[in-house]
Design an enzyme around this catalytic site. Structure first.
Site, PDB file in Angstrom:
ATOM      1  N   HIS A   1      24.447 -10.927  92.696  1.00  0.00           N
ATOM      2  CA  HIS A   1      24.451 -11.069  94.153  1.00  0.00           C
ATOM      3  C   HIS A   1      25.192  -9.880  94.766  1.00  0.00           C
ATOM      4  CE1 HIS A   1      23.806 -15.712  94.519  1.00  0.00           C
ATOM      5  NE2 HIS A   1      23.004 -15.173  93.615  1.00  0.00           N
TER       6      HIS A   1
ATOM      7  N   GLU B   1      27.496  -9.694  96.987  1.00  0.00           N
ATOM      8  CA  GLU B   1      28.951  -9.844  97.101  1.00  0.00           C
ATOM      9  C   GLU B   1      29.652  -9.590  95.765  1.00  0.00           C
ATOM     10  OE1 GLU B   1      27.383 -13.369  99.670  1.00  0.00           O
ATOM     11  OE2 GLU B   1      26.636 -12.089  98.058  1.00  0.00           O
TER      12      GLU B   1
ATOM     13  N   CYS C   1      27.355 -17.797  98.956  1.00  0.00           N
ATOM     14  CA  CYS C   1      27.085 -19.010  98.181  1.00  0.00           C
ATOM     15  C   CYS C   1      28.390 -19.461  97.505  1.00  0.00           C
ATOM     16  CB  CYS C   1      26.003 -18.718  97.144  1.00  0.00           C
ATOM     17  SG  CYS C   1      26.590 -17.702  95.764  1.00  0.00           S
TER      18      CYS C   1
ATOM     19  N   CYS D   1      29.798 -16.733  95.048  1.00  0.00           N
ATOM     20  CA  CYS D   1      30.349 -15.559  95.731  1.00  0.00           C
ATOM     21  C   CYS D   1      31.611 -15.912  96.506  1.00  0.00           C
ATOM     22  CB  CYS D   1      29.294 -14.946  96.643  1.00  0.00           C
ATOM     23  SG  CYS D   1      27.907 -14.240  95.703  1.00  0.00           S
TER      24      CYS D   1
END
Length: 167
Positions: A54, A56, A84, A87
């Site tokens: 991801h 992040e 999410c 993260c």
């Protein structure tokens, strides 16, 4: 929201566009320290087939390497989509002071939508959260991406049916 939030969110949007250009879900992130972008990244989950790729997590990892520390205090993380749970957990554990995000995530958002991991008082760190910065721009990047994806799938399905019929 401070004066620089839109400027740095635009940089995160540019990262998201890099993801979109390679067929990734268009999510981008930057980390800012002392008024300067020290790290930038975009979603690479499909490209790398890694569930943790991801934007992040990638931007946090890069910032840690550049600063030579896992503690990212005195930084702000800008991301186009609400983090999410994975993260948000990484943000807390890396001690990011502030998170600024664009679009809410009704299916996985953990910075206030489904829950707020970033401001959970039981953890030993909490991040300040600013939401909705360039929200419409961030949201339309995602909705346009998924709309095009659905259309491509429909066309592909139609093409396959046509080939079936021609035999």
């Amino acid at each position: 929201m401070n004066n620089h939030d839109e400027l740095f969110m635009r940089a995160a949007i540019e990262e998201a566009k890099k993801a979109e250009a390679i067929g990734e879900v268009p999510i981008g992130a930057v980390i800012v320290k002392d008024g300067e972008i020290i790290s930038s990244a975009y979603n690479l989950r499909e490209t790398e087939q890694r569930s943790i790729a991801h934007a992040e997590l990638l931007v946090i990892d890069d910032a840690c390497k550049k600063l030579g520390t896992w503690r990212l205090s005195e930084t702000t993380l800008y991301v186009t989509l609400e983090p999410c749970p994975m993260c948000a957990g990484a943000i807390v554990l890396s001690r990011v002071d502030r998170v600024v995000y664009g679009a809410n995530d009704p299916k996985g958002g953990c910075a206030g939508t489904l829950m707020n991991i970033l401001q959970e008082e039981r953890f030993n760190h909490m991040a300040e959260v600013t939401s909705g910065v360039l929200k419409d721009e961030c949201a339309s990047l995602l909705s346009n991406f998924f709309k095009e994806l659905r259309e491509k799938k429909k066309q592909k399905k139609g093409t396959n049916n046509y080939h079936h019929l021609s035999y």
